[in-house]
Design an enzyme around this catalytic site. Structure first.
Site, PDB file in Angstrom:
ATOM      1  N   GLU A 116     -15.665  -1.639 -22.315  1.00 34.20           N
ATOM      2  CA  GLU A 116     -16.162  -2.989 -22.650  1.00 34.20           C
ATOM      3  C   GLU A 116     -17.678  -3.043 -22.747  1.00 34.20           C
ATOM      4  OE1 GLU A 116     -12.460  -5.141 -20.289  1.00 34.20           O
ATOM      5  OE2 GLU A 116     -14.488  -5.160 -19.476  1.00 34.20           O
ATOM      6  N   HIS A 132     -14.769   2.671  -0.505  1.00 35.19           N
ATOM      7  CA  HIS A 132     -13.692   1.730  -0.156  1.00 35.19           C
ATOM      8  C   HIS A 132     -12.546   2.416   0.578  1.00 35.19           C
ATOM      9  CE1 HIS A 132     -15.178  -1.036  -3.652  1.00 35.19           C
ATOM     10  NE2 HIS A 132     -15.988  -1.046  -2.633  1.00 35.19           N
ATOM     11  N   TYR A 186       0.832  -1.212   0.000  1.00 37.05           N
ATOM     12  CA  TYR A 186       0.000   0.000   0.000  1.00 37.05           C
ATOM     13  C   TYR A 186       0.866   1.261   0.000  1.00 37.05           C
ATOM     14  CZ  TYR A 186      -4.401  -2.454   0.238  1.00 37.05           C
ATOM     15  OH  TYR A 186      -5.473  -3.242  -0.109  1.00 37.05           O
ATOM     16  N   ALA A 228     -13.218   7.207 -20.533  1.00 38.09           N
ATOM     17  CA  ALA A 228     -13.997   8.226 -19.803  1.00 38.09           C
ATOM     18  C   ALA A 228     -13.353   9.605 -19.931  1.00 38.09           C
ATOM     19  CB  ALA A 228     -14.091   7.830 -18.332  1.00 38.09           C
ATOM     20  N   THR A 255     -16.140   1.003 -14.184  1.00 35.67           N
ATOM     21  CA  THR A 255     -16.180  -0.074 -13.195  1.00 35.67           C
ATOM     22  C   THR A 255     -16.662  -1.364 -13.855  1.00 35.67           C
ATOM     23  OG1 THR A 255     -17.034  -0.815 -11.055  1.00 35.67           O
ATOM     24  CG2 THR A 255     -18.508   0.569 -12.379  1.00 35.67           C
TER      25      THR A 255
HETATM   26  N1  APR Z   1     -12.413   4.656 -19.334  1.00 33.48           N
HETATM   27  C1  APR Z   1     -13.538   3.953 -19.004  1.00 33.48           C
HETATM   28  N2  APR Z   1     -13.505   2.661 -18.520  1.00 33.48           N
HETATM   29  C2  APR Z   1     -12.294   2.091 -18.393  1.00 33.48           C
HETATM   30  C3  APR Z   1     -11.084   2.760 -18.741  1.00 33.48           C
HETATM   31  C4  APR Z   1     -11.181   4.100 -19.238  1.00 33.48           C
HETATM   32  N3  APR Z   1     -10.114   4.798 -19.579  1.00 33.48           N
HETATM   33  N4  APR Z   1     -10.037   1.901 -18.508  1.00 33.48           N
HETATM   34  C5  APR Z   1     -10.590   0.745 -18.022  1.00 33.48           C
HETATM   35  N5  APR Z   1     -11.940   0.860 -17.970  1.00 33.48           N
HETATM   36  C6  APR Z   1     -12.911  -0.110 -17.449  1.00 33.48           C
HETATM   37  C7  APR Z   1     -12.566  -1.560 -17.706  1.00 33.48           C
HETATM   38  O1  APR Z   1     -13.098  -1.986 -18.952  1.00 33.48           O
HETATM   39  C8  APR Z   1     -13.230  -2.261 -16.521  1.00 33.48           C
HETATM   40  O2  APR Z   1     -14.584  -2.612 -16.838  1.00 33.48           O
HETATM   41  O3  APR Z   1     -12.920   0.040 -16.046  1.00 33.48           O
HETATM   42  C9  APR Z   1     -13.261  -1.188 -15.422  1.00 33.48           C
HETATM   43  C10 APR Z   1     -12.287  -1.429 -14.275  1.00 33.48           C
HETATM   44  O4  APR Z   1     -12.773  -2.551 -13.583  1.00 33.48           O
HETATM   45  P1  APR Z   1     -11.958  -3.146 -12.325  1.00 33.48           P
HETATM   46  O5  APR Z   1     -10.529  -3.236 -12.658  1.00 33.48           O
HETATM   47  O6  APR Z   1     -12.664  -4.384 -11.918  1.00 33.48           O
HETATM   48  O7  APR Z   1     -12.099  -2.003 -11.213  1.00 33.48           O
HETATM   49  P2  APR Z   1     -13.342  -1.655 -10.265  1.00 33.48           P
HETATM   50  O8  APR Z   1     -14.648  -1.954 -10.936  1.00 33.48           O
HETATM   51  O9  APR Z   1     -13.139  -0.297  -9.776  1.00 33.48           O
HETATM   52  O10 APR Z   1     -13.115  -2.700  -9.067  1.00 33.48           O
HETATM   53  C11 APR Z   1     -13.998  -2.637  -7.983  1.00 33.48           C
HETATM   54  O11 APR Z   1     -12.647  -4.186  -6.753  1.00 33.48           O
HETATM   55  O12 APR Z   1     -10.528  -4.856  -6.365  1.00 33.48           O
HETATM   56  C12 APR Z   1     -11.592  -4.216  -5.796  1.00 33.48           C
HETATM   57  O13 APR Z   1     -11.643  -2.587  -4.085  1.00 33.48           O
HETATM   58  C13 APR Z   1     -11.269  -2.791  -5.408  1.00 33.48           C
HETATM   59  O14 APR Z   1     -12.596  -0.791  -5.727  1.00 33.48           O
HETATM   60  C14 APR Z   1     -12.149  -1.967  -6.353  1.00 33.48           C
HETATM   61  C15 APR Z   1     -13.273  -2.910  -6.683  1.00 33.48           C
END
Ligand code: APR
Length: 253
Positions: free
Chosen positions: A221, A125, A73, A237, A194
């Site tokens: 995606e 979080h 971290y 984004a 997300t």
């Molecule tokens: N713009 C838009 N979307 C994007 C971009 C971008 N530039 N880059 C990546 N993505 C999308 C990906 O396609 C994916 O669907 O963002 C998403 C990221 O997903 P994760 O990596 O799973 O992250 P997140 O959804 O924030 O994870 C949720 O999981 O690991 C735990 O606590 C952690 O807060 C986190 C939680």
């Protein structure tokens, strides 16, 4: 298609944004990707592609190897401290300035929304810049830098940990209640960057949909889609949000 940008924004969405009374936004790691921070699940680059969450992001992992977890971290805190908010973060701050009611619910622990001048931010979080005592479960702002890793709580001597929510831990109750309320009472709900795989944050989009809000999903995606109650915009984004703001209010972000 505007003369300046290759980003295509459905006209209905521009109208929906201009007309929205109450806006709620859920963000994930994807909105910070263009600030150079890895997401969690993106193939190859995602953190969980390289590390096992059960080794680093659980209370058990911390008890097994507190030094490993603290240092991991500390490394992420440094990366996040060096990262800058990107135009996606800035565009959300601009939307907040125009909206009558606006709530930004983030799963991110990087603090980039606040650094982009977003005000009403709910951190589901936690935040990596804060530290907590593992024993007393209270925030700790200063401790003696005697080189111990992790450092110890100045009050009880317990180990210190980052103020983030680990797998298997519950979210800050009041914060999640406020997020639920924002989802229920908004008329426009954005889900940005997300994967929607982690609960209970992921359920907020469905809560808003059932409460009658128009849903906007921005991700790399998703299938592009434009209908009165659901818009899916495929792309970064940091490019889509500024163009949306520009088309809605001619604001440059
Ligand atoms: N713009 C838009 N979307 C994007 C971009 C971008 N530039 N880059 C990546 N993505 C999308 C990906 O396609 C994916 O669907 O963002 C998403 C990221 O997903 P994760 O990596 O799973 O992250 P997140 O959804 O924030 O994870 C949720 O999981 O690991 C735990 O606590 C952690 O807060 C986190 C939680």
């Amino acid at each position: 298609m505007s003369e300046q940008s290759a980003v295509s924004i459905p006209p209905g969405l521009v109208e929906a944004l201009r007309g929205a009374k109450s806006i709620a936004v859920l963000t994930g790691a994807g909105i910070s990707a263009e600030s150079g921070l890895p997401t969690f699940r993106d193939p190859q680059t995602g953190l969980w592609e390289k590390f096992r969450p059960e080794d680093l992001a659980t209370s058990e992992a911390f008890q097994r190897n507190p030094k490993l977890v603290w240092e991991w971290y500390a490394h992420r805190r440094e990366l996040m401290g060096q990262a800058q908010p990107n135009p996606g973060h800035a565009a959300l701050a601009a939307i907040e300035r125009h909206a009558a009611t606006f709530t930004l619910v983030t799963q991110n622990i990087d603090g980039l929304h606040q650094r982009a001048d977003s005000r009403n931010v709910l951190e589901l979080h936690g935040n990596i810049t804060r530290t907590r005592c593992f024993e007393e479960d209270t925030l700790v702002e200063s401790w003696s830098a005697n080189g111990e890793v992790p450092p110890h709580c100045p009050r009880c001597g317990g180990l210190l940990r980052p103020d983030v929510v680990w797998f298997g831990e519950s979210l800050p109750e009041e914060t999640f209640e406020q997020a639920l309320e924002a989802a229920i009472f908004c008329d426009l709900f954005f889900s940005i960057g997300t994967s929607g795989l982690v609960e209970p944050a992921a359920s907020l989009t469905e809560v808003a949909r059932r409460a009658g809000a128009t849903i906007v999903v921005i991700n790399l995606e998703v299938e592009p889609l434009a209908s009165p109650d659901l818009y899916q915009l495929n792309g970064p984004a940091g490019q889509i949000l500024p163009e949306l703001v520009r088309q809605a209010w001619r604001d440059e972000v």
